[in-house]
Motif scaffolding. Sequence first.
Motif, PDB file in Angstrom:
ATOM      1  N   ARG A 106     -23.294 -36.286   4.658  1.00  0.00           N
ATOM      2  CA  ARG A 106     -22.001 -36.468   3.999  1.00  0.00           C
ATOM      3  C   ARG A 106     -21.886 -37.842   3.355  1.00  0.00           C
ATOM      4  O   ARG A 106     -21.339 -37.991   2.253  1.00  0.00           O
ATOM      5  CB  ARG A 106     -20.869 -36.275   5.014  1.00  0.00           C
ATOM      6  CG  ARG A 106     -20.748 -34.861   5.554  1.00  0.00           C
ATOM      7  CD  ARG A 106     -20.365 -33.889   4.443  1.00  0.00           C
ATOM      8  NE  ARG A 106     -19.084 -34.208   3.874  1.00  0.00           N
ATOM      9  CZ  ARG A 106     -17.921 -33.812   4.379  1.00  0.00           C
ATOM     10  NH1 ARG A 106     -17.901 -33.049   5.472  1.00  0.00           N
ATOM     11  NH2 ARG A 106     -16.793 -34.131   3.792  1.00  0.00           N
ATOM     12  N   VAL A 107     -22.384 -38.874   4.059  1.00  0.00           N
ATOM     13  CA  VAL A 107     -22.340 -40.229   3.492  1.00  0.00           C
ATOM     14  C   VAL A 107     -23.153 -40.295   2.218  1.00  0.00           C
ATOM     15  O   VAL A 107     -22.743 -40.877   1.199  1.00  0.00           O
ATOM     16  CB  VAL A 107     -22.850 -41.251   4.527  1.00  0.00           C
ATOM     17  CG1 VAL A 107     -23.076 -42.612   3.869  1.00  0.00           C
ATOM     18  CG2 VAL A 107     -21.851 -41.396   5.661  1.00  0.00           C
ATOM     19  N   THR A 108     -24.326 -39.688   2.249  1.00  0.00           N
ATOM     20  CA  THR A 108     -25.162 -39.671   1.045  1.00  0.00           C
ATOM     21  C   THR A 108     -24.449 -38.944  -0.090  1.00  0.00           C
ATOM     22  O   THR A 108     -24.447 -39.392  -1.250  1.00  0.00           O
ATOM     23  CB  THR A 108     -26.505 -39.002   1.359  1.00  0.00           C
ATOM     24  OG1 THR A 108     -27.129 -39.670   2.452  1.00  0.00           O
ATOM     25  CG2 THR A 108     -27.417 -39.056   0.148  1.00  0.00           C
ATOM     26  N   GLU A 109     -23.819 -37.802   0.248  1.00  0.00           N
ATOM     27  CA  GLU A 109     -23.091 -37.054  -0.774  1.00  0.00           C
ATOM     28  C   GLU A 109     -21.913 -37.861  -1.337  1.00  0.00           C
ATOM     29  O   GLU A 109     -21.655 -37.842  -2.545  1.00  0.00           O
ATOM     30  CB  GLU A 109     -22.585 -35.734  -0.178  1.00  0.00           C
ATOM     31  CG  GLU A 109     -23.696 -34.752   0.165  1.00  0.00           C
ATOM     32  CD  GLU A 109     -23.142 -33.501   0.834  1.00  0.00           C
ATOM     33  OE1 GLU A 109     -21.915 -33.495   1.127  1.00  0.00           O
ATOM     34  OE2 GLU A 109     -23.914 -32.554   1.061  1.00  0.00           O
ATOM     35  N   LEU A 110     -21.190 -38.580  -0.446  1.00  0.00           N
ATOM     36  CA  LEU A 110     -20.064 -39.390  -0.906  1.00  0.00           C
ATOM     37  C   LEU A 110     -20.517 -40.524  -1.832  1.00  0.00           C
ATOM     38  O   LEU A 110     -19.864 -40.817  -2.835  1.00  0.00           O
ATOM     39  CB  LEU A 110     -19.307 -39.972   0.293  1.00  0.00           C
ATOM     40  CG  LEU A 110     -18.467 -38.976   1.108  1.00  0.00           C
ATOM     41  CD1 LEU A 110     -17.897 -39.657   2.338  1.00  0.00           C
ATOM     42  CD2 LEU A 110     -17.333 -38.417   0.254  1.00  0.00           C
ATOM     43  N   LYS A 111     -21.624 -41.165  -1.465  1.00  0.00           N
ATOM     44  CA  LYS A 111     -22.139 -42.237  -2.318  1.00  0.00           C
ATOM     45  C   LYS A 111     -22.515 -41.693  -3.680  1.00  0.00           C
ATOM     46  O   LYS A 111     -22.216 -42.297  -4.724  1.00  0.00           O
ATOM     47  CB  LYS A 111     -23.339 -42.902  -1.653  1.00  0.00           C
ATOM     48  CG  LYS A 111     -22.991 -43.743  -0.441  1.00  0.00           C
ATOM     49  CD  LYS A 111     -24.221 -44.402   0.140  1.00  0.00           C
ATOM     50  CE  LYS A 111     -23.871 -45.280   1.343  1.00  0.00           C
ATOM     51  NZ  LYS A 111     -25.078 -45.909   1.933  1.00  0.00           N
ATOM     52  N   GLU A 112     -23.176 -40.581  -3.679  1.00  0.00           N
ATOM     53  CA  GLU A 112     -23.561 -39.972  -4.951  1.00  0.00           C
ATOM     54  C   GLU A 112     -22.334 -39.562  -5.762  1.00  0.00           C
ATOM     55  O   GLU A 112     -22.269 -39.760  -6.985  1.00  0.00           O
ATOM     56  CB  GLU A 112     -24.457 -38.760  -4.690  1.00  0.00           C
ATOM     57  CG  GLU A 112     -24.983 -38.113  -5.948  1.00  0.00           C
ATOM     58  CD  GLU A 112     -25.858 -39.056  -6.767  1.00  0.00           C
ATOM     59  OE1 GLU A 112     -25.928 -38.884  -7.994  1.00  0.00           O
ATOM     60  OE2 GLU A 112     -26.465 -39.966  -6.155  1.00  0.00           O
ATOM     61  N   THR A 113     -21.336 -38.985  -5.056  1.00  0.00           N
ATOM     62  CA  THR A 113     -20.093 -38.604  -5.743  1.00  0.00           C
ATOM     63  C   THR A 113     -19.392 -39.820  -6.336  1.00  0.00           C
ATOM     64  O   THR A 113     -18.872 -39.775  -7.455  1.00  0.00           O
ATOM     65  CB  THR A 113     -19.157 -37.892  -4.748  1.00  0.00           C
ATOM     66  OG1 THR A 113     -19.832 -36.759  -4.196  1.00  0.00           O
ATOM     67  CG2 THR A 113     -17.885 -37.438  -5.448  1.00  0.00           C
ATOM     68  N   ARG A 114     -19.354 -40.948  -5.570  1.00  0.00           N
ATOM     69  CA  ARG A 114     -18.717 -42.171  -6.072  1.00  0.00           C
ATOM     70  C   ARG A 114     -19.441 -42.698  -7.300  1.00  0.00           C
ATOM     71  O   ARG A 114     -18.817 -43.120  -8.277  1.00  0.00           O
ATOM     72  CB  ARG A 114     -18.695 -43.232  -4.968  1.00  0.00           C
ATOM     73  CG  ARG A 114     -17.936 -44.508  -5.344  1.00  0.00           C
ATOM     74  CD  ARG A 114     -17.833 -45.436  -4.156  1.00  0.00           C
ATOM     75  NE  ARG A 114     -17.079 -46.633  -4.499  1.00  0.00           N
ATOM     76  CZ  ARG A 114     -17.602 -47.713  -5.077  1.00  0.00           C
ATOM     77  NH1 ARG A 114     -18.898 -47.733  -5.363  1.00  0.00           N
ATOM     78  NH2 ARG A 114     -16.845 -48.759  -5.368  1.00  0.00           N
ATOM     79  N   ARG A 115     -20.784 -42.655  -7.267  1.00  0.00           N
ATOM     80  CA  ARG A 115     -21.537 -43.091  -8.436  1.00  0.00           C
ATOM     81  C   ARG A 115     -21.243 -42.206  -9.644  1.00  0.00           C
ATOM     82  O   ARG A 115     -21.085 -42.689 -10.768  1.00  0.00           O
ATOM     83  CB  ARG A 115     -23.031 -43.100  -8.122  1.00  0.00           C
ATOM     84  CG  ARG A 115     -23.466 -44.276  -7.234  1.00  0.00           C
ATOM     85  CD  ARG A 115     -24.975 -44.419  -7.230  1.00  0.00           C
ATOM     86  NE  ARG A 115     -25.598 -43.298  -6.526  1.00  0.00           N
ATOM     87  CZ  ARG A 115     -25.889 -43.297  -5.218  1.00  0.00           C
ATOM     88  NH1 ARG A 115     -25.601 -44.371  -4.485  1.00  0.00           N
ATOM     89  NH2 ARG A 115     -26.453 -42.259  -4.655  1.00  0.00           N
ATOM     90  N   GLU A 116     -21.155 -40.892  -9.389  1.00  0.00           N
ATOM     91  CA  GLU A 116     -20.834 -39.980 -10.482  1.00  0.00           C
ATOM     92  C   GLU A 116     -19.435 -40.247 -11.033  1.00  0.00           C
ATOM     93  O   GLU A 116     -19.206 -40.213 -12.241  1.00  0.00           O
ATOM     94  CB  GLU A 116     -20.940 -38.535  -9.990  1.00  0.00           C
ATOM     95  CG  GLU A 116     -22.367 -38.093  -9.673  1.00  0.00           C
ATOM     96  CD  GLU A 116     -22.407 -36.676  -9.143  1.00  0.00           C
ATOM     97  OE1 GLU A 116     -21.303 -36.088  -9.014  1.00  0.00           O
ATOM     98  OE2 GLU A 116     -23.507 -36.163  -8.868  1.00  0.00           O
ATOM     99  N   GLN A 117     -18.455 -40.548 -10.108  1.00  0.00           N
ATOM    100  CA  GLN A 117     -17.101 -40.859 -10.558  1.00  0.00           C
ATOM    101  C   GLN A 117     -17.063 -42.140 -11.392  1.00  0.00           C
ATOM    102  O   GLN A 117     -16.372 -42.216 -12.401  1.00  0.00           O
ATOM    103  CB  GLN A 117     -16.166 -40.986  -9.358  1.00  0.00           C
ATOM    104  CG  GLN A 117     -15.868 -39.662  -8.659  1.00  0.00           C
ATOM    105  CD  GLN A 117     -14.996 -39.854  -7.435  1.00  0.00           C
ATOM    106  OE1 GLN A 117     -14.808 -40.975  -6.985  1.00  0.00           O
ATOM    107  NE2 GLN A 117     -14.489 -38.737  -6.885  1.00  0.00           N
ATOM    108  N   LEU A 118     -17.798 -43.174 -10.928  1.00  0.00           N
ATOM    109  CA  LEU A 118     -17.852 -44.421 -11.689  1.00  0.00           C
ATOM    110  C   LEU A 118     -18.460 -44.188 -13.063  1.00  0.00           C
ATOM    111  O   LEU A 118     -17.969 -44.720 -14.072  1.00  0.00           O
ATOM    112  CB  LEU A 118     -18.657 -45.475 -10.921  1.00  0.00           C
ATOM    113  CG  LEU A 118     -17.986 -46.063  -9.675  1.00  0.00           C
ATOM    114  CD1 LEU A 118     -18.930 -47.027  -8.970  1.00  0.00           C
ATOM    115  CD2 LEU A 118     -16.702 -46.795 -10.051  1.00  0.00           C
TER     116      LEU A 118
END
Length: 497
Positions: A106-118
Amino acid sequence: MEIVLAALVAAGVAGGVVLLTRRTSHAPSAVTAQTVVEAPSAGDSTPPRSAPSYDDADSELRARRDEIARLEERLRAQEQTLELHAQELEERTRTLDDRQRNLDVRVTELKETRREQLRELERVAGLSVSQAKQLLLTELEEELRHESARLVRQVEEETKREADRRARNILAAVMQRVASGHAVETTVSVVQLASDELKGRIIGREGRNIRALETLTGIDFIIDDTPGAVLLSGFDGVRREIARQTLEKLLQDGRVHPARIEEAYHQAKSEIDQHIVEVGEQAVFEANVGSLHPELTKLLGRLRYRTSYGQNVLHHSIECARLAAMLADELGASPRTAARAALLHDIGKAVSHEQEGPHAIVGGQLARRYKETEAVAHAMEAHHNEVEPQTIEAVIVQIVDSLSGARPGARGESLEHYVKRLHELEEIAGRHAGVEKVYAMHAGREIRVIVKPEDVDDDEAALLSHKIARQVEQEIEFPGQIKVTVIRESRATDFAR
């Protein structure tokens, strides 16, 4: 844990076997010995004791075996309990591991999601992260600037209200106890003539009489077309007064010639010297400062014939002494020291044409020479900031000097100096960005600054008035105070057709 339980069971079984073996091996011999020992002798009358049976040994052995069996049963129960606990722990461990793996995912997915949002935000906004940070910092700086302007305006208003309230209370209590007339004098004296024929007698043959008068008195005698008057011009008030009285004595006597002029001059000079002493003593009495050195009293009397911006210096000094005494009493300072210093603060003007240096410094030197206290001399020297004020009495002398000079009608200024000061005020205010027009009003007591509303907002207008006021304080010397008003006008215009 299983090994421990097995060891305990083995130890218990081994102990029981050893005990059983020992009892079996020793049983026949013990019976035999008991039989032998317990055989009755011929002369013994004691009846023989019976030998122990094998049933007792078997009973004890069975009891031991039962106890071992119970112990084994208890150990097996404990072993089963431990096995269940171990299984639960293993299950919990597997559950925690699964949760940890899920959390990592989940942490990995959240980091990736945050990068995609940025990346998406950068694409939509057209800004990089560094640019967005800079924009945020700029907005924060602007917000803080507005907040600081608001705080500055609020603090200034509160401080001004409190200062005005306290100042009004103190000054009202002082000013209601003093009443002074407005005295405006010039450097010209006028002597009225009974007729214009006397002008010829004053001039004399080939101008010898007027030359004698001007030589003795050091004053210019102006005889022109002015009907029935002779003008006496000179910056030394004492000499001008001596010349006036000399001419009046000549006109009263009717004889005007060089010998009589010299006689009348010395007579008028003697009377003026005596009058100066009397005026000085009267000033000391009116100021209520006790006694002064005779030389200081004489110098004080000479100020009767000296003006500053059209204000009589002696009247100004007496007024300052009264104000200083009352102000010192209100503030808890020494009224006597403040009054003496205020009365003598301009004493240097009486000899400023004879000694070099600012009149405040010269006055302080005279005060020390004639045994005035150091506090009085220091307050005299500091009233124009030639030296830094160190006592409250020195500050009081500064205040009363400004009050006496700034009140309406007390002083007059030359037109050239007046126009120059107005120009300087407008120049200081007009050098700031966003200023559209500047007007100096109320004889230079107020500056009205009109700014461009599209270049200067309300907060900047408050800061601009503060900056202009501080620059005026630093660049221009003036009595009293100057009000700075910044006007920002917004207009909306439309037409109805």
